[in-house]
Design a protein around this motif. Sequence first.
Motif, PDB file in Angstrom:
ATOM      1  N   ASN A   1       0.875  -1.164   0.000  1.00 36.83           N
ATOM      2  CA  ASN A   1       0.000   0.000   0.000  1.00 36.83           C
ATOM      3  C   ASN A   1       0.918   1.222   0.000  1.00 36.83           C
ATOM      4  O   ASN A   1       1.537   1.527   1.023  1.00 36.83           O
ATOM      5  CB  ASN A   1      -0.892  -0.002   1.241  1.00 36.83           C
ATOM      6  CG  ASN A   1      -1.851   1.180   1.283  1.00 36.83           C
ATOM      7  OD1 ASN A   1      -1.573   2.236   0.715  1.00 36.83           O
ATOM      8  ND2 ASN A   1      -2.973   1.010   1.952  1.00 36.83           N
ATOM      9  N   PRO A   2       1.033   1.936  -1.125  1.00 39.91           N
ATOM     10  CA  PRO A   2       2.007   3.040  -1.212  1.00 39.91           C
ATOM     11  C   PRO A   2       1.690   4.218  -0.319  1.00 39.91           C
ATOM     12  O   PRO A   2       2.516   5.112  -0.158  1.00 39.91           O
ATOM     13  CB  PRO A   2       1.942   3.434  -2.692  1.00 39.91           C
ATOM     14  CG  PRO A   2       0.585   3.004  -3.145  1.00 39.91           C
ATOM     15  CD  PRO A   2       0.275   1.749  -2.369  1.00 39.91           C
ATOM     16  N   GLU A   3       0.499   4.228   0.283  1.00 41.73           N
ATOM     17  CA  GLU A   3       0.138   5.317   1.181  1.00 41.73           C
ATOM     18  C   GLU A   3       0.397   4.971   2.645  1.00 41.73           C
ATOM     19  O   GLU A   3       0.480   5.862   3.487  1.00 41.73           O
ATOM     20  CB  GLU A   3      -1.341   5.678   1.005  1.00 41.73           C
ATOM     21  CG  GLU A   3      -1.659   6.254  -0.378  1.00 41.73           C
ATOM     22  CD  GLU A   3      -3.106   6.658  -0.497  1.00 41.73           C
ATOM     23  OE1 GLU A   3      -3.861   6.464   0.491  1.00 41.73           O
ATOM     24  OE2 GLU A   3      -3.500   7.174  -1.554  1.00 41.73           O
ATOM     25  N   ARG A   4       0.568   3.674   2.938  1.00 39.40           N
ATOM     26  CA  ARG A   4       0.734   3.270   4.335  1.00 39.40           C
ATOM     27  C   ARG A   4       1.954   2.395   4.581  1.00 39.40           C
ATOM     28  O   ARG A   4       2.458   2.315   5.690  1.00 39.40           O
ATOM     29  CB  ARG A   4      -0.521   2.514   4.804  1.00 39.40           C
ATOM     30  CG  ARG A   4      -1.786   3.339   4.780  1.00 39.40           C
ATOM     31  CD  ARG A   4      -2.995   2.510   5.187  1.00 39.40           C
ATOM     32  NE  ARG A   4      -2.851   1.956   6.526  1.00 39.40           N
ATOM     33  CZ  ARG A   4      -3.723   1.128   7.075  1.00 39.40           C
ATOM     34  NH1 ARG A   4      -4.791   0.745   6.399  1.00 39.40           N
ATOM     35  NH2 ARG A   4      -3.519   0.669   8.297  1.00 39.40           N
ATOM     36  N   GLY A   5       2.415   1.702   3.564  1.00 33.94           N
ATOM     37  CA  GLY A   5       3.501   0.757   3.749  1.00 33.94           C
ATOM     38  C   GLY A   5       2.975  -0.577   4.239  1.00 33.94           C
ATOM     39  O   GLY A   5       1.781  -0.874   4.145  1.00 33.94           O
ATOM     40  N   PHE A   6       3.864  -1.398   4.779  1.00 35.54           N
ATOM     41  CA  PHE A   6       3.496  -2.713   5.287  1.00 35.54           C
ATOM     42  C   PHE A   6       3.291  -2.660   6.801  1.00 35.54           C
ATOM     43  O   PHE A   6       3.965  -1.907   7.492  1.00 35.54           O
ATOM     44  CB  PHE A   6       4.597  -3.741   4.994  1.00 35.54           C
ATOM     45  CG  PHE A   6       4.747  -4.087   3.541  1.00 35.54           C
ATOM     46  CD1 PHE A   6       3.863  -4.960   2.925  1.00 35.54           C
ATOM     47  CD2 PHE A   6       5.790  -3.552   2.788  1.00 35.54           C
ATOM     48  CE1 PHE A   6       4.005  -5.283   1.588  1.00 35.54           C
ATOM     49  CE2 PHE A   6       5.938  -3.874   1.455  1.00 35.54           C
ATOM     50  CZ  PHE A   6       5.043  -4.745   0.846  1.00 35.54           C
ATOM     51  N   SER A   7       2.395  -3.491   7.297  1.00 35.04           N
ATOM     52  CA  SER A   7       2.236  -3.659   8.733  1.00 35.04           C
ATOM     53  C   SER A   7       3.089  -4.842   9.158  1.00 35.04           C
ATOM     54  O   SER A   7       2.836  -5.974   8.754  1.00 35.04           O
ATOM     55  CB  SER A   7       0.765  -3.916   9.088  1.00 35.04           C
ATOM     56  OG  SER A   7       0.641  -4.179  10.475  1.00 35.04           O
ATOM     57  N   LEU A   8       4.118  -4.583   9.965  1.00 36.27           N
ATOM     58  CA  LEU A   8       5.034  -5.632  10.404  1.00 36.27           C
ATOM     59  C   LEU A   8       4.836  -5.891  11.892  1.00 36.27           C
ATOM     60  O   LEU A   8       5.781  -5.955  12.665  1.00 36.27           O
ATOM     61  CB  LEU A   8       6.480  -5.228  10.106  1.00 36.27           C
ATOM     62  CG  LEU A   8       6.775  -4.838   8.654  1.00 36.27           C
ATOM     63  CD1 LEU A   8       8.248  -4.501   8.489  1.00 36.27           C
ATOM     64  CD2 LEU A   8       6.374  -5.953   7.702  1.00 36.27           C
TER      65      LEU A   8
ATOM     66  N   ARG B   1       8.318   9.290   5.155  1.00 32.62           N
ATOM     67  CA  ARG B   1       7.682  10.401   4.449  1.00 32.62           C
ATOM     68  C   ARG B   1       6.337  10.734   5.090  1.00 32.62           C
ATOM     69  O   ARG B   1       5.988  11.904   5.296  1.00 32.62           O
ATOM     70  CB  ARG B   1       7.514  10.032   2.974  1.00 32.62           C
ATOM     71  CG  ARG B   1       6.897  11.130   2.116  1.00 32.62           C
ATOM     72  CD  ARG B   1       5.419  10.924   1.944  1.00 32.62           C
ATOM     73  NE  ARG B   1       4.813  11.971   1.134  1.00 32.62           N
ATOM     74  CZ  ARG B   1       3.514  12.035   0.874  1.00 32.62           C
ATOM     75  NH1 ARG B   1       2.694  11.114   1.367  1.00 32.62           N
ATOM     76  NH2 ARG B   1       3.028  13.019   0.133  1.00 32.62           N
ATOM     77  N   ASN B   2       5.573   9.704   5.457  1.00 35.27           N
ATOM     78  CA  ASN B   2       4.280   9.941   6.099  1.00 35.27           C
ATOM     79  C   ASN B   2       4.422  10.662   7.436  1.00 35.27           C
ATOM     80  O   ASN B   2       3.536  11.421   7.837  1.00 35.27           O
ATOM     81  CB  ASN B   2       3.548   8.612   6.309  1.00 35.27           C
ATOM     82  CG  ASN B   2       2.989   8.042   5.016  1.00 35.27           C
ATOM     83  OD1 ASN B   2       2.975   8.708   3.985  1.00 35.27           O
ATOM     84  ND2 ASN B   2       2.533   6.801   5.067  1.00 35.27           N
ATOM     85  N   ALA B   3       5.535  10.390   8.127  1.00 34.53           N
ATOM     86  CA  ALA B   3       5.757  11.048   9.420  1.00 34.53           C
ATOM     87  C   ALA B   3       5.853  12.562   9.266  1.00 34.53           C
ATOM     88  O   ALA B   3       5.598  13.305  10.221  1.00 34.53           O
ATOM     89  CB  ALA B   3       7.025  10.505  10.071  1.00 34.53           C
ATOM     90  N   LEU B   4       6.200  13.019   8.089  1.00 31.97           N
ATOM     91  CA  LEU B   4       6.267  14.456   7.832  1.00 31.97           C
ATOM     92  C   LEU B   4       4.887  15.048   7.587  1.00 31.97           C
ATOM     93  O   LEU B   4       4.736  16.262   7.494  1.00 31.97           O
ATOM     94  CB  LEU B   4       7.146  14.729   6.603  1.00 31.97           C
ATOM     95  CG  LEU B   4       8.582  14.223   6.671  1.00 31.97           C
ATOM     96  CD1 LEU B   4       9.312  14.533   5.361  1.00 31.97           C
ATOM     97  CD2 LEU B   4       9.324  14.837   7.846  1.00 31.97           C
ATOM     98  N   HIS B   5       3.886  14.170   7.485  1.00 32.93           N
ATOM     99  CA  HIS B   5       2.526  14.611   7.174  1.00 32.93           C
ATOM    100  C   HIS B   5       1.522  14.142   8.228  1.00 32.93           C
ATOM    101  O   HIS B   5       0.374  13.829   7.915  1.00 32.93           O
ATOM    102  CB  HIS B   5       2.116  14.102   5.787  1.00 32.93           C
ATOM    103  CG  HIS B   5       2.956  14.648   4.680  1.00 32.93           C
ATOM    104  ND1 HIS B   5       2.667  15.831   4.024  1.00 32.93           N
ATOM    105  CD2 HIS B   5       4.117  14.190   4.134  1.00 32.93           C
ATOM    106  CE1 HIS B   5       3.595  16.068   3.112  1.00 32.93           C
ATOM    107  NE2 HIS B   5       4.483  15.093   3.154  1.00 32.93           N
ATOM    108  N   GLY B   6       1.969  14.110   9.486  1.00 36.25           N
ATOM    109  CA  GLY B   6       1.047  13.854  10.586  1.00 36.25           C
ATOM    110  C   GLY B   6       0.737  12.404  10.884  1.00 36.25           C
ATOM    111  O   GLY B   6      -0.203  12.116  11.628  1.00 36.25           O
ATOM    112  N   LYS B   7       1.523  11.461  10.336  1.00 37.49           N
ATOM    113  CA  LYS B   7       1.250  10.046  10.558  1.00 37.49           C
ATOM    114  C   LYS B   7       2.425   9.398  11.290  1.00 37.49           C
ATOM    115  O   LYS B   7       3.482   9.193  10.698  1.00 37.49           O
ATOM    116  CB  LYS B   7       1.006   9.337   9.230  1.00 37.49           C
ATOM    117  CG  LYS B   7      -0.181   9.900   8.451  1.00 37.49           C
ATOM    118  CD  LYS B   7      -0.321   9.223   7.096  1.00 37.49           C
ATOM    119  CE  LYS B   7      -1.466   9.833   6.301  1.00 37.49           C
ATOM    120  NZ  LYS B   7      -1.567   9.200   4.954  1.00 37.49           N
ATOM    121  N   PRO B   8       2.262   9.065  12.571  1.00 38.21           N
ATOM    122  CA  PRO B   8       3.367   8.457  13.331  1.00 38.21           C
ATOM    123  C   PRO B   8       3.704   7.064  12.824  1.00 38.21           C
ATOM    124  O   PRO B   8       2.869   6.389  12.207  1.00 38.21           O
ATOM    125  CB  PRO B   8       2.815   8.406  14.762  1.00 38.21           C
ATOM    126  CG  PRO B   8       1.324   8.424  14.599  1.00 38.21           C
ATOM    127  CD  PRO B   8       1.045   9.251  13.385  1.00 38.21           C
TER     128      PRO B   8
END
Length: 266
Positions: A100-107, A131-138
Motif C-alpha cells: 500500500n504506497p500510502e501506508r507501507g506494510f504492517s510488520l 515520508r508519512n511522518a512528515l505529514h502527521g502520521k506516526p
Amino acid sequence: MEDRKRTAKVLLDNAREFLEGLRDRVRFNEVTLETLLDVQSVFILGLADASLYAFSIGHDEVVEDSYRLFLEGLEVLGADHLFISEPELDLWLSPLRNLNPERGFSLDRRFSLLGEPKPTMVWANRVVQLRNALHGKPVRDPMRNIGYGIDEGDRRFPVLLKAVRRLYSLYPAPVEDVARLLALELKMGLDEKPLKCSDGTCERIMNLPDVSSFRKTVSGYVEIYYSIESPKGLHSRWGSLSFGKAKEIVVFSRKRGKGFRLRVAP
C-alpha cells in the motif's frame, strides 16, 4: 551532519540514475536477474537509506524526493511484471506487489510467527512511513517497521536511533518505548537529552537511585530497572516470573555515570 546529508544525496542520485537505465532496459527487453538484484540493492535499498539518513537530520526534501521516485519505480516494475522473487538469490521483489504506497506494510510483532518480514518490505516502509511522518502520521514500532535488519554493529544503527528519536520528538511514545531507545543511545555512547513521553515523564539522572525494589532486566554497560504496578507471578518448576505494567523505569550507565528515570503518570 554534512556527511549524512551527502550520503543521502548520493544514494538518491544513484537511485534516480538507475531508474532511468531501468526504463531503457525495459524498453529494449534487456532486463535480467542481475538487473533485478540491482533494483533491490541500488534502487529500493538506496532510497530506503537515503530516506533514513535524510530524516535523521531533518533534510526533508530528500525524504519527499525519495518517496516520489520510489512510486515511479513501482510503476515501472508493475508495468513490466517485474515483481519477481528468487529466494536462492535473496531476491525479494514480489512482496512489493501488495504494498500500500500510502501506508507501507504492517510488520506487527504479534504476527511474527507467520515468518519474519522480507528485507524489501522493511526498506519500502522506510521510504513510505518516514515520508508519512512528515505529514502527521506516526510510525508504529519504528525499530521494527523501519529498522528491522539493522543491528548494533551496522554503521547505520546510530542513524536509525537518530531517526527514531526524531519520530518520538514529533509523536511522543509511551514510557517503555522511550526507555528502550534511551538504553540503546547510552549503549552506543550517544549523549542525548530526555524525551517527552505520551504517558509520563522522563528526566536525566547523574546517580543511580534506590532500585532495591525494582526488577533488573538488563545488565552490562547499560542497566535497566523496572518497577511493576500490581505485579503478577508465574511459578513453575523452572523458576518464577513476575510481570505486569511498568510504573517506573530507570536506565543507567555506571561507566558513564548518567542515565534516565521515567515514570508513568498516575
